[in-house]
Design a protein around this motif. Structure first.
Motif, PDB file in Angstrom:
ATOM      1  N   GLY A 109      20.548  51.703  25.753  1.00 29.51           N
ATOM      2  CA  GLY A 109      19.805  51.279  24.579  1.00 29.51           C
ATOM      3  C   GLY A 109      18.710  50.291  24.965  1.00 29.51           C
ATOM      4  O   GLY A 109      18.232  50.272  26.096  1.00 29.51           O
ATOM      5  N   LYS A 110      18.346  49.472  24.032  1.00 32.27           N
ATOM      6  CA  LYS A 110      17.246  48.536  24.242  1.00 32.27           C
ATOM      7  C   LYS A 110      17.745  47.266  24.928  1.00 32.27           C
ATOM      8  O   LYS A 110      18.745  46.680  24.511  1.00 32.27           O
ATOM      9  N   ILE A 111      17.037  46.883  25.962  1.00 30.41           N
ATOM     10  CA  ILE A 111      17.289  45.600  26.640  1.00 30.41           C
ATOM     11  C   ILE A 111      16.051  44.732  26.411  1.00 30.41           C
ATOM     12  O   ILE A 111      14.951  45.092  26.817  1.00 30.41           O
ATOM     13  N   TYR A 112      16.253  43.596  25.746  1.00 32.26           N
ATOM     14  CA  TYR A 112      15.134  42.706  25.422  1.00 32.26           C
ATOM     15  C   TYR A 112      14.952  41.658  26.522  1.00 32.26           C
ATOM     16  O   TYR A 112      15.924  41.120  27.058  1.00 32.26           O
ATOM     17  N   TYR A 113      13.713  41.389  26.804  1.00 31.02           N
ATOM     18  CA  TYR A 113      13.355  40.391  27.824  1.00 31.02           C
ATOM     19  C   TYR A 113      12.417  39.351  27.214  1.00 31.02           C
ATOM     20  O   TYR A 113      11.581  39.669  26.360  1.00 31.02           O
ATOM     21  N   ARG A 114      12.566  38.113  27.714  1.00 24.50           N
ATOM     22  CA  ARG A 114      11.642  37.032  27.353  1.00 24.50           C
ATOM     23  C   ARG A 114      10.982  36.498  28.622  1.00 24.50           C
ATOM     24  O   ARG A 114      11.617  36.418  29.666  1.00 24.50           O
ATOM     25  N   ARG A 115       9.742  36.120  28.485  1.00 26.72           N
ATOM     26  CA  ARG A 115       8.997  35.594  29.622  1.00 26.72           C
ATOM     27  C   ARG A 115       9.530  34.206  30.003  1.00 26.72           C
ATOM     28  O   ARG A 115       9.799  33.367  29.142  1.00 26.72           O
ATOM     29  N   VAL A 116       9.680  33.978  31.294  1.00 32.56           N
ATOM     30  CA  VAL A 116      10.061  32.664  31.814  1.00 32.56           C
ATOM     31  C   VAL A 116       8.785  31.927  32.176  1.00 32.56           C
ATOM     32  O   VAL A 116       7.923  32.462  32.875  1.00 32.56           O
ATOM     33  N   ALA A 117       8.682  30.691  31.704  1.00 30.36           N
ATOM     34  CA  ALA A 117       7.405  29.974  31.807  1.00 30.36           C
ATOM     35  C   ALA A 117       7.121  29.447  33.197  1.00 30.36           C
ATOM     36  O   ALA A 117       6.067  28.874  33.432  1.00 30.36           O
ATOM     37  N   ASP A 118       8.035  29.632  34.172  1.00 29.52           N
ATOM     38  CA  ASP A 118       7.793  29.044  35.492  1.00 29.52           C
ATOM     39  C   ASP A 118       6.751  29.814  36.300  1.00 29.52           C
ATOM     40  O   ASP A 118       6.256  29.321  37.300  1.00 29.52           O
ATOM     41  N   THR A 119       6.407  31.039  35.887  1.00 31.88           N
ATOM     42  CA  THR A 119       5.417  31.827  36.615  1.00 31.88           C
ATOM     43  C   THR A 119       4.406  32.375  35.625  1.00 31.88           C
ATOM     44  O   THR A 119       4.673  33.365  34.959  1.00 31.88           O
ATOM     45  N   PRO A 120       3.256  31.725  35.438  1.00 33.22           N
ATOM     46  CA  PRO A 120       2.270  32.246  34.492  1.00 33.22           C
ATOM     47  C   PRO A 120       1.727  33.587  34.943  1.00 33.22           C
ATOM     48  O   PRO A 120       1.659  33.877  36.132  1.00 33.22           O
ATOM     49  N   PRO A 121       1.354  34.455  33.994  1.00 34.49           N
ATOM     50  CA  PRO A 121       0.865  35.796  34.366  1.00 34.49           C
ATOM     51  C   PRO A 121      -0.343  35.737  35.278  1.00 34.49           C
ATOM     52  O   PRO A 121      -0.517  36.577  36.140  1.00 34.49           O
ATOM     53  N   GLU A 122      -1.221  34.722  35.126  1.00 29.92           N
ATOM     54  CA  GLU A 122      -2.419  34.659  35.958  1.00 29.92           C
ATOM     55  C   GLU A 122      -2.072  34.500  37.425  1.00 29.92           C
ATOM     56  O   GLU A 122      -2.786  34.969  38.308  1.00 29.92           O
ATOM     57  N   ALA A 123      -0.937  33.803  37.700  1.00 27.94           N
ATOM     58  CA  ALA A 123      -0.574  33.559  39.091  1.00 27.94           C
ATOM     59  C   ALA A 123      -0.118  34.830  39.784  1.00 27.94           C
ATOM     60  O   ALA A 123      -0.429  35.058  40.946  1.00 27.94           O
ATOM     61  N   VAL A 124       0.637  35.671  39.033  1.00 28.58           N
ATOM     62  CA  VAL A 124       1.160  36.884  39.655  1.00 28.58           C
ATOM     63  C   VAL A 124       0.195  38.047  39.532  1.00 28.58           C
ATOM     64  O   VAL A 124       0.414  39.100  40.096  1.00 28.58           O
ATOM     65  N   ALA A 125      -0.904  37.891  38.788  1.00 28.25           N
ATOM     66  CA  ALA A 125      -1.851  38.989  38.641  1.00 28.25           C
ATOM     67  C   ALA A 125      -2.482  39.352  39.971  1.00 28.25           C
ATOM     68  O   ALA A 125      -2.881  40.488  40.191  1.00 28.25           O
TER      69      ALA A 125
END
Length: 224
Positions: A109-125
């Motif tokens: 079924g559905k597995i929900y995820y929340r973003r962890v604030a320790d790694t901003p998206p800009e850093a991993v882009a």
């Protein structure tokens, strides 16, 4: 008829332009980062229903690296972001909030995820973040030359109170203060000063030798 065809062509061109702009804006970068599965309650326990995920442009991996999939492309269609993995298999995530999404798996079924604030998206882009450069300590300033400590001469012993009063009497006599000179002489003899002969011979007191007070003072303490 020609006017209608021109209007339809203009509308189609505008729609294509808007679609191109939308694709340029929505490149799937919103999914890059560190994600943690939401927990569910089992009796008194709250357990995660999926592994933590680290998503970069070229890799999908769990926190313990038990799951590691190379990513060949990331596509986005509205709120659905698809990760293209090996074997042309796509894994789709659906965003319900900017920092909350779910993936739907067979038999789970559905597995929900929340973003962890320790790694901003800009850093991993840009892929994995580069390791922090080791800080190089600044060269220490040269030590100041040690100057030899001058030996301090031993302090002269303090003059006895009687001697102090005697010198104050001399100073008063030089200034012409006869009353002050006699007053300090009286204090000097009272404090143990035994130099009546020095007083009589001092030129500073020569003008006091005719003063009765001076004569009485010397006669009292002469010979002590």
């Amino acid at each position: 008829m020609a006017r209608w065809q021109r209007a339809a062509g203009a509308a189609l061109a505008m729609a294509l332009a808007l679609a191109v702009q939308g694709c340029a804006r929505e490149d799937g970068s919103r999914i890059l980062g560190h994600w943690r599965a939401e927990r569910f309650a089992v009796m008194s326990l709250k357990l995660p229903v999926g592994p933590e995920l680290h998503i970069t442009r070229d890799r999908l991996a769990s926190a313990d690296n038990a799951l590691a999939l190379p990513i060949s492309a990331i596509t986005q269609d509205d709120d659905e972001v698809t990760l293209e993995t090996a074997g042309a298999i796509g894994l789709s995530f659906h965003f319900v909030e900017p920092d909350r999404m779910y993936v739907e798996l067979p038999f789970v079924g559905k597995i929900y995820y929340r973003r962890v604030a320790d790694t901003p998206p800009e850093a991993v882009a840009q892929g994995s973040a580069p390791a922090a450069q080791a800080s190089v300590p600044a060269p220490a300033a040269p030590a100041a030359p040690v100057r030899p400590v001058a030996e301090t001469a031993p302090a002269a012993p303090a003059a006895a109170p009687g001697e102090q009063y005697y010198h104050q009497a001399l100073a008063s006599a030089r200034e012409g203060d006869d009353d002050g000179a006699l007053r300090h002489l009286h204090r000097a003899f009272g404090a143990g000063f035994s130099g009546a002969g020095r007083v009589a011979a001092s030129p500073e007191f020569a003008h006091l030798r005719t003063d009765v007070r001076f004569q009485v003072l010397l006669s009292r303490y002469d010979g002590e």
